[in-house]
Write a protein that holds these residues in place. Sequence first.
Motif: not given
Lengths: 369, 369
Positions: A327-328, A330-336
């Motif tokens: 779930k989301m 793509d929200a887990c990193t600051v810069d990919g």
Amino acid sequence: MNKQATDITQIDKNFAAQKADENGFVYSNVQCAPFSLEGLPWFLENKQAFYRLPKSLTAKDVNEGALTLCNHTSGVCVRFRSDSPELMLRAKLAYGCDMNHMPRAGSCGFDSYRKLQGSELVYNKTLQPNPGQADACALIGINPEKRLCEWLINFPLYGGVESVEIGLKEGSSLLPPFSRKVEDPVLFYGSSITQGGCASRPGNAYTSMLCRKVDAPQINLGFSGSGRGEPAVARAIAGLKLSAFVMDYDHNAPSPEHLQNTHEVFFRIIRDALPELPVIFLSKCDFYGTEPDVRRRKIIHSTYENAVKAGDRNVYFVDGSILFGNKMRDACTVDGCHPNDLGFYRMYKHTLPILAQALKNAAERNRTQ
Amino acid sequence: MNKQATDITQIDKNFAAQKADENGFVYSNVQCAPFSLEGLPWFLENKQAFYRLPKSLTAKDVNEGALTLCNHTSGVCVRFRSDSPELMLRAKLAYGCDMNHMPRAGSCGFDSYRKLQGSELVYNKTLQPNPGQADACALIGINPEKRLCEWLINFPLYGGVESVEIGLKEGSSLLPPFSRKVEDPVLFYGSSITQGGCASRPGNAYTSMLCRKVDAPQINLGFSGSGRGEPAVARAIAGLKLSAFVMDYDHNAPSPEHLQNTHEVFFRIIRDALPELPVIFLSKCDFYGTEPDVRRRKIIHSTYENAVKAGDRNVYFVDGSILFGNKMRDACTVDGCHPNDLGFYRMYKHTLPILAQALKNAAERNRTQ
């Protein structure tokens, strides 16, 4: 022969009792008992330098990036008990990194956790340095009920210290901490992610979350961009008494070939010296399914498989691609690449069951042997 | 009468077609069509300044803190479609805040999201300014398949801009974005937490997460330390066409008395002008159960209850104390107050069902009226 009693404070000023300052705080150096300083296995060998590898290792043995990053205090913490209503922290900061994608609270700050009787360690306060700050002195804990409690104070993840003192209100107690549930440290070896980039404060790195939960000391050998898997580092680790070892340098192996040439070699050095040590292999969490990503994971899994085939009962594999959840994601990193606190929390959540099981299995084997 | 065709580029240089730079990028100003700039409801009234309240409001109407923070671009984003394989962002940065507990990636950086046909917006790249940087020019998006996709680029949370241009590879398409599922904006009024402190990048503020998910434009009137609930702000909001309003300034009311004196008044101004607007009342998430915390929540709940009693069908209440969840709640902030990305994710998760329901109820009422 000199019959006068030796005044230790003349020889080692760390032992000198300090007077209370104008605010009523008495400061003590964390390098002395009853403080328990964790995360620096070669502290005495290194003449009390806050340095994360043996100083005997040189650029012949380990890449210079890692040797420089040894000055960062990732994974270092101090533990003690006190009933002081307030705690101050006074430190000389050094080697600080002010990064664009990480707050100074995490890179060169400290945070504290307090444990009241019968409960777990709970976050208390953060010391957040200003740009370029070399001398820090600020409140690091509040304990308004003046209860005798245990404190754990985490050191900077991407900065170092020359000295750290804790200030307690005059007349307060200062006692050694309780012993850990798991006595020997969990050691993490790896990359910037292992080192704690980019947690908002030290206690939110996944390694710190894990060690708080299983109640074990932490040794963090995460070296940003520089976890290259040199045999000399493996030999240094192999000389320690540990409860578990997490091997997490996939991100930093310069190529899949480098990983292939070093990964199993690194593991074998440690396994030969410590045949019963639980070893957890992690592949990288910033997994995007590219061909090199898949190849790297396969290499790490092969080290694991080969050990299992050879009868090794103390190895575990964590597929890094699951660490950020679904779930989301793509929200887990600051810069990919670098986890923020959401990413680190999920890494913790998905790794905890494996680490807890590994420690439990090891404890059961010890009992039955 | 002048018979020559007017050259608009002589009057407004924003319309001038630019030549490709040495890397083959052609830059266009986001203030011009076909770009869609969201989050600045008084943009034209303010003569195209990136300013979050009407410039006609002065220190007589609103506290000076809020007026200064209007220069911060929290909640502002630009949307468009393009098939360019790479996107550059060129900006003049202004009013940046370099804070100890927030990375510059979040305070004065940008992040981008890409939507391929049939899927949701997915995080793509972050622009992370250096200390004191005034001119930024960096890659903000990659689209290696050169697919025609929609882009959303979030502006700085704790900094402002004088100008922003998007660079697309020469020959690429530049088209207006698709329309939003929810056409009118969701407006958030509140504190530093509302403004996005301390997300690691703009897209991870809870307000941005919510608006991405429900597919609505966002207007962010979060003013760090300065969300004081002045009637002039309520009157400005009351003049807008909105899909929902989230009222979240508990943290910033200087005292429970101040909250008592302003909260219902603020709501009534908006409700009188917009009788059908869904309004969601939030009490503060940094809730520790103290007497003032409990009193504040009760005041907010009273505004809600009074509205319900008076037959208002468009009000919702979210108890802030549940927003961080239960498991490792103490990992949700950087300093005991400001959410990190874990805290913001949980705020999003617990607020989303209420916002989605509010929008759904409003849409159903519109259909049946």
